[in-house]
Design a protein around this motif. Structure first.
Motif, short mmCIF file in Angstrom:
data_model
loop_
_atom_site.label_atom_id
_atom_site.label_comp_id
_atom_site.label_asym_id
_atom_site.label_seq_id
_atom_site.Cartn_x
_atom_site.Cartn_y
_atom_site.Cartn_z
N SER A 1 0.85 -1.20 0.00
CA SER A 1 0.00 0.00 0.00
C SER A 1 0.88 1.25 0.00
CB SER A 1 -0.91 0.03 1.24
OG SER A 1 -0.12 0.23 2.41
N GLY A 2 0.25 2.38 -0.18
CA GLY A 2 0.97 3.65 -0.08
C GLY A 2 1.42 3.90 1.35
N SER A 3 0.60 3.48 2.31
CA SER A 3 0.97 3.63 3.72
C SER A 3 2.22 2.82 4.02
CB SER A 3 -0.18 3.15 4.63
OG SER A 3 -1.38 3.78 4.28
N LEU B 1 5.32 4.53 2.60
CA LEU B 1 5.82 5.62 3.45
C LEU B 1 6.61 5.06 4.63
CD1 LEU B 1 2.61 7.87 3.52
CD2 LEU B 1 4.87 8.61 2.72
N THR C 1 -3.06 16.71 4.87
CA THR C 1 -2.70 15.54 4.07
C THR C 1 -3.57 14.39 4.54
OG1 THR C 1 -0.93 13.99 3.43
CG2 THR C 1 -0.80 14.86 5.66
N TYR C 2 -3.50 13.27 3.81
CA TYR C 2 -4.18 12.07 4.28
C TYR C 2 -3.41 11.57 5.51
CZ TYR C 2 -6.24 7.42 4.16
OH TYR C 2 -6.89 6.27 4.49
N ALA D 1 -2.30 8.90 6.59
CA ALA D 1 -1.22 7.91 6.46
C ALA D 1 0.16 8.55 6.52
CB ALA D 1 -1.36 7.14 5.14
N THR D 2 0.30 9.78 6.04
CA THR D 2 1.61 10.46 6.05
C THR D 2 2.10 10.59 7.50
OG1 THR D 2 0.66 11.80 4.25
CG2 THR D 2 2.87 12.39 5.01
N VAL E 1 4.02 16.63 0.51
CA VAL E 1 2.96 15.83 -0.15
C VAL E 1 2.54 16.60 -1.40
CG1 VAL E 1 0.65 14.85 0.12
CG2 VAL E 1 2.18 14.99 2.10
N ASP F 1 5.84 12.37 -0.71
CA ASP F 1 4.61 11.58 -0.70
C ASP F 1 3.91 11.88 -2.02
OD1 ASP F 1 2.11 10.50 -0.42
OD2 ASP F 1 1.93 10.97 1.71
N ALA G 1 1.61 9.93 -3.47
CA ALA G 1 0.45 9.05 -3.58
C ALA G 1 -0.61 9.59 -4.54
CB ALA G 1 -0.18 8.84 -2.20
N GLN G 2 -0.68 10.92 -4.67
CA GLN G 2 -1.75 11.53 -5.47
C GLN G 2 -1.22 12.12 -6.77
OE1 GLN G 2 -3.63 14.46 -2.94
NE2 GLN G 2 -4.01 13.01 -1.30
N SER H 1 1.03 5.43 -3.98
CA SER H 1 -0.08 4.53 -3.66
C SER H 1 -0.76 4.10 -4.95
CB SER H 1 -1.10 5.27 -2.78
OG SER H 1 -2.34 4.59 -2.78
N LYS I 1 -6.64 5.89 -7.24
CA LYS I 1 -5.48 6.66 -7.66
C LYS I 1 -5.33 6.68 -9.20
CE LYS I 1 -4.05 7.89 -3.57
NZ LYS I 1 -5.02 7.27 -2.68
N GLU J 1 -5.12 -2.41 -4.14
CA GLU J 1 -4.25 -1.93 -3.05
C GLU J 1 -2.81 -2.15 -3.50
OE1 GLU J 1 -4.99 -0.49 -0.21
OE2 GLU J 1 -6.95 -1.21 0.47
N GLY J 2 -1.94 -1.21 -3.23
CA GLY J 2 -0.53 -1.38 -3.59
C GLY J 2 0.23 -0.10 -3.37
C1 LIG Z 1 -1.15 11.73 0.42
C2 LIG Z 1 -1.37 10.27 0.68
N1 LIG Z 1 -0.42 9.57 1.31
C3 LIG Z 1 -0.56 8.26 1.57
C4 LIG Z 1 -1.70 7.58 1.19
C5 LIG Z 1 -1.84 6.13 1.60
O1 LIG Z 1 -1.99 5.26 0.53
P1 LIG Z 1 -2.76 3.86 0.74
O2 LIG Z 1 -4.21 4.17 0.90
O3 LIG Z 1 -2.44 3.12 -0.52
O4 LIG Z 1 -2.19 3.22 1.94
C6 LIG Z 1 -2.71 8.25 0.51
C7 LIG Z 1 -3.94 7.56 0.10
O5 LIG Z 1 -4.93 8.15 -0.23
C8 LIG Z 1 -2.55 9.64 0.26
O6 LIG Z 1 -3.50 10.35 -0.35
#
Ligand SMILES: Cc1ncc(COP(=O)(O)O)c(C=O)c1O
Length: 318
Positions: free
Chosen positions: A22-24, A27, A48-49, A51-52, A90, A112, A114-115, A136, A141, A147-148
């Protein structure tokens, strides 16, 4: 998975790409591989989301929330404290954060991205500018495989370390012998196959997203405010600010009743229970969250769908 890694590294223009779940996870892996440890201070945008920030805390490090820039909606480089160990800019909604100032310091930089698949700054793609990048491939996305995620880096030592942590820290030359305490952050071959097929279609995705974005920007000119996009930015969602007197929650509700699903902006992390900090000064992130709305943007949409979204937004604002 290996084929997806090679193709993605070539796409971004980096020596190494490490696929993960995943993106998480990307990171977290990147921070571990950069050597982030307990007590380190890590600057990231307040908007930000989540997860960062979670990835920082998962390393035992301390997130330092920085307000975003009024124009770009990305981290304001001028407000990043000098004494942090590293920074995670981000690339919000596909617009590349201003890395020129951050790039010059001797602390590490993790993008980051992801977007923002495919976005660039000065000819360099995101994920290739800082010490490492995290992507992500979640279903929504620009390049998606359910998921990845992917870590990208030109630093071979960081890449080796990210691979190690991804697979429970196992020594690549000795089975069941673990060099570090790692994680199971593997990507499946099935996800990678979807990712590869998506990557091949990226040029078409980018063109259709940009055409829809142009349509939104033309039709809504003078009514809402978009980020200052460039030829190098990517188009993830059509994020815009409503007029100051509009109630964004009410507008979203009215549009939903007419069949248009929108998204709110990310509220500043320091205003929510997980990261609450009443002393945080993030006025720009607060204002953006109050006025922002994300309009739908994806390649299953025809221009007439975007026209409909515009009509409904204008109607909801009346
Ligand atoms: C800025 C940002 N970072 C990290 C993530 C995390 O990615 P994931 O949902 O694949 O874990 C996202 C997901 O939307 C994101 O928008």
């Amino acid at each position: 998975v290996r084929r997806f890694e090679v193709a993605f590294a070539e796409f971004v223009g980096v020596r190494n790409a490490i696929a993960c779940s995943s993106g998480s996870a990307a990171l977290h892996l990147a921070l571990k591989a950069l050597g982030v440890k307990a007590g380190d201070q890590v600057a990231l945008p307040a908007m930000t989301y989540v997860a960062t920030a979670n990835a920082v805390v998962q390393c035992g490090a301390v997130p330092v929330f920085v307000d975003v820039d009024r124009d770009t909606w990305c981290i304001d480089p001028g407000q990043v404290p000098a004494d942090v160990n590293g920074v995670i800019p981000v690339h919000m909604y596909g617009l590349v954060a201003d890395l020129s100032a951050l790039d010059k310091c001797d602390r590490w930089l993790l993008e980051d991205a992801a977007q923002a698949h495919g976005a660039a700054q000065g000819g360099r793609q995101v994920g290739a500018i800082g010490d490492a990048g995290a992507f992500s491939f979640y279903a929504s996305k620009i390049i998606a495989c359910g998921e990845g995620g992917m870590v990208t880096t030109n630093n071979d030592k960081v890449a080796r370390s990210a691979r190690l942590y991804r697979g429970q820290g196992v020594d690549p030359t000795r089975r069941y012998w673990h060099e570090v305490q790692g994680f199971n952050y593997r990507m499946t071959d099935l996800s990678a196959a979807i990712g590869l097929a998506q990557l091949e279609q990226y040029p078409g995705f980018a063109t259709c997203r940009r055409a829809l974005m142009d349509l939104y920007m033309q039709r809504l000119d003078g009514v809402v405010t978009f980020q200052p996009r460039t030829d190098e930015s990517a188009d993830w969602v059509a994020a815009c600010l409503l007029p100051t007197d509009a109630d964004s929650a009410q507008v979203a509700e009215r549009m939903l009743l007419r069949g248009v699903e929108t998204r709110p902006f990310f509220p500043p992390l320091t205003t929510m229970p997980a990261y609450f900090d009443s002393s945080a000064q993030v006025p720009v992130a607060r204002e953006l969250a109050r006025r922002g709305i994300c309009l739908p943007l994806h390649c299953e949409m025809a221009p007439k769908d975007a026209e409909y979204v515009c009509d409904e937004l204008l109607g909801a604002l009346r």
